[in-house]
Design a protein around this motif. Structure first.
Motif, short mmCIF file in Angstrom:
data_model
loop_
_atom_site.label_atom_id
_atom_site.label_comp_id
_atom_site.label_asym_id
_atom_site.label_seq_id
_atom_site.Cartn_x
_atom_site.Cartn_y
_atom_site.Cartn_z
N GLN A 156 30.65 38.29 1.31
CA GLN A 156 30.09 37.39 0.77
C GLN A 156 29.85 36.39 2.18
OE1 GLN A 156 31.05 36.89 -2.40
NE2 GLN A 156 30.17 35.31 -2.95
N CYS A 157 28.76 35.28 1.46
CA CYS A 157 27.75 34.78 2.27
C CYS A 157 27.61 33.65 1.22
CB CYS A 157 27.03 35.52 3.53
SG CYS A 157 26.79 36.16 4.06
N LEU A 164 18.79 46.43 0.29
CA LEU A 164 19.93 45.12 0.20
C LEU A 164 20.30 44.64 -1.01
CD1 LEU A 164 22.02 42.39 1.63
CD2 LEU A 164 19.11 41.98 2.68
N ILE A 165 21.16 44.46 -1.78
CA ILE A 165 21.10 43.40 -3.07
C ILE A 165 21.85 42.42 -2.79
CG2 ILE A 165 22.09 43.40 -4.93
CD1 ILE A 165 22.73 47.30 -4.49
N ALA A 166 21.57 41.20 -3.71
CA ALA A 166 22.11 39.90 -3.32
C ALA A 166 22.47 39.10 -4.86
CB ALA A 166 21.24 38.85 -2.80
N GLU A 167 23.82 39.33 -5.38
CA GLU A 167 24.28 38.85 -6.01
C GLU A 167 24.36 37.17 -6.13
OE1 GLU A 167 25.22 39.14 -10.05
OE2 GLU A 167 24.77 41.22 -9.07
N GLU A 204 22.02 25.97 9.19
CA GLU A 204 22.09 27.21 10.02
C GLU A 204 22.38 28.64 9.70
OE1 GLU A 204 25.15 25.46 11.78
OE2 GLU A 204 26.50 25.65 9.91
N ALA A 205 22.24 28.96 10.85
CA ALA A 205 22.07 30.96 10.03
C ALA A 205 24.69 30.91 9.34
CB ALA A 205 22.56 31.97 11.33
N ILE A 206 24.63 31.55 9.00
CA ILE A 206 25.71 31.19 8.50
C ILE A 206 26.69 32.58 8.45
CG2 ILE A 206 25.90 29.48 6.63
CD1 ILE A 206 25.44 31.53 4.73
#
Length: 563
Positions: free
Chosen positions: A393-394, A432-435, A498-500
């Motif tokens: 989770q991002c 890669l799947i992003a919801e 920024e990178a999270i």
């Protein structure tokens, strides 16, 4: 010549070691050929018991022999080849009568009974790496279910399974095919010979729905596989197929019944693989009505893009899907234009998101036709075919990494490879799947390059394929390329600048031995995916020029092409 018969050297049965080359040479007219009965011949019912052979002198030269040999503690009887099933049963009755009189145990060897629709035959054959089981035809769904469940149960009872586990945790099928054959009790009752438009419907619908080619198939897909689609094996074939399909009469036309050889003549040279092999086509018709011999005129169609699933319920779900499609095509023939998928077959349809969406469209068609198929029945197939490698989770986005398909290309002939062909297995692909993904806010990079997140049929859901060189191979494509593994994924929040989050994916496992079961295999797959330290000095990579051939795939082997 030497007063005695000397067998050829070896440890096989006597029937396999007869010195046949010492028999007298016969003329063509005198040779006692075995003529295989035509499969369309009308046969009467078999009697309950055949009487033993009566003594009779041969009418001419003899070229068959039955050998009786004590071996391995049994009396082994080598059955000779015979033309008809009745002859085999007569011979078998004589053997049984003698065995009963002598009170001895007999083991049959040699030739199997002639093919005949009046008997069912199940064969178990050793094949490289697997045991191949060819089951007898089923006349009903209950019988098909009983056969499938019985084969799986019998295999498990002797310690064999239709699955295997690789060292890295991949859960795969045994590697054997689960090709499914349809036809009639006899060629005269085959639905494909009675209604050639039925095969036309199958070809059109399969071509329009790539999920039927890829969702149930094995690890090896693509032009070099054992079941290539007609539009990936030979690209010109699609245009020629349209011409051939236009010559197949409609079922409700005024034309007379089509001759049985029509389908074979129209499609034999199109339903082939890249080398012209008819048996390795996705839809195989080499036993439909072949001109090459009676055993090729059985009225059968074989669907080959199916690999052995790990359990009987998954196998039966495949069979139920095919039975429903054929029943629907019989009621409502399909006549629609073919689709020029182009490179989408090697791009989007090797990813679970697009294959699954296409399969759901197939199931929706079936529900509209009155067949209540639930996508949940095929969720186990999806989890097996495209296993989850990792989840995270991002921010607002939920990320999932799944295994994807990757065609293996056949390499050039090698004088040292014998009869086999070398394949390039050094390349792999993951998905890669992003919801709940907002491409205006988030950027995902793989090894420092932006992943081309493509929106799927569901709003807010995006997917991309990552293609990379995973292994070193002595002979293969692009031997000078460095390995791309392990893969590093960095997630950037453009609003925060920024990178999270960061993650790492390894292609190999450091655990010894093979996983003992599916649970341990799943743990190994998940262990190869792990969080990585965030590099605060990184900035989001620049967008790259969209690849018009493979828009959903980031191929790390190719050079970066910036906008």
């Amino acid at each position: 010549k030497r007063e005695k018969l000397f067998l050829l050297p070896g440890d096989g049965s006597a029937g396999d070691r007869l010195p046949l080359a010492s028999l007298p040479v016969l003329s063509y007219d005198d040779y006692p050929y075995h003529i295989t009965p035509d499969p369309s011949e009308v046969r009467g019912p078999l009697s309950a018991r055949h009487e033993a052979l009566r003594e009779r002198a041969p009418a001419g030269p003899v070229r068959t022999a039955m050998t009786i040999q004590p071996r391995d503690g049994r009396l082994c009887v080598f059955m000779p080849p015979v033309e008809r099933l009745e002859h085999y049963f007569e011979l078998l009755a004589a053997i049984e009568a003698c065995a009963a009189d002598l009170d001895v145990e007999v083991r049959l060897e040699g030739y199997k009974p002639p093919a005949d629709p009046r008997i069912g035959m199940l064969s178990v054959t050793p094949d490289p790496g697997v045991v191949e089981v060819n089951v007898h035809p089923a006349a009903s769904w209950a019988e098909a279910a009983a056969i499938a469940e019985g084969v799986y149960a019998d295999a498990e009872a002797v310690g064999m399974r239709a699955e295997k586990f690789y060292f890295d945790g991949r859960h795969m099928s045994s590697g054997g095919g689960a090709h499914i054959v349809f036809g009639g009790e006899t060629p005269n009752t085959s639905p494909f010979l009675l209604r050639p438009d039925l095969l036309k419907s199958i070809l059109i619908y399969w071509q329009r729905h790539p999920s039927l080619s890829y969702f149930f198939s094995g690890q090896y897909v693509g032009p070099s596989s054992q079941s290539p689609r007609i539009d990936e094996a030979r690209h010109e074939a699609l245009y020629e197929l349209e011409i051939a399909l236009s010559r197949i009469p409609a079922p409700d036309g005024d034309d007379p019944a089509p001759p049985p050889w029509l389908i074979d003549r129209l499609l034999r040279n199109l339903l082939v693989d890249a080398s012209g092999n008819t048996h390795r086509a996705e839809v195989c018709i080499d036993k439909l009505y072949s001109p090459h011999g009676p055993m090729g005129r059985l009225g059968l169609v074989e669907l080959r893009a199916f690999e052995m699933p790990p359990n009987a319920r998954m196998a039966l779900a495949q069979q139920a899907l095919l039975r429903a499609l054929i029943a629907w095509f019989w009621r409502a023939p399909i006549d629609a234009p073919l689709v020029r998928w182009g490179t989408a077959l090697a791009d989007k349809f090797l990813l679970s998101e697009f294959v699954w969406a296409d399969l759901c469209a197939v199931l929706e068609d079936l529900r509209g036709a009155g067949y209540a198929f639930d996508p949940a029945w095929f969720e186990p197939q999806r989890a097996f075919r495209f296993p989850v490698l990792g989840e995270a989770q991002c921010g607002d986005a939920s990320l999932t990494w799944r295994g994807a398909l990757e065609p293996w290309h056949a390499l050039a002939d090698d004088s040292g490879s014998g009869s086999s062909r070398m394949m390039d297995v050094s390349v792999a692909r993951i998905e890669l799947i992003a919801e709940n993904f907002d491409p205006e806010r988030y950027v995902i990079a793989c090894n420092g390059r932006r992943a081309p997140m493509i929106e799927t049929a569901r709003a807010g859901r995006f997917a991309a394929g990552i293609r990379f060189k995973a292994w070193r191979q002595e002979q293969g494509l692009h031997p000078t390329l460095d390995l791309d593994a392990p893969l590093r994924f960095d997630v950037f929040d453009l609003r925060a600048g920024e990178a999270i989050a960061a993650f790492q994916y390894h292609v190999a496992s450091d655990q010894p031995g093979r996983p003992a079961n599916a649970g341990e295999a799943r743990q190994r797959r998940r262990a190869r995916f792990m969080p990585a330290p965030i590099n605060s000095a990184l900035s989001p990579p620049h967008a790259e020029a969209r690849d018009n051939e493979f828009p959903a795939t980031l191929d790390l082997r190719r050079r970066r092409v910036s906008l």
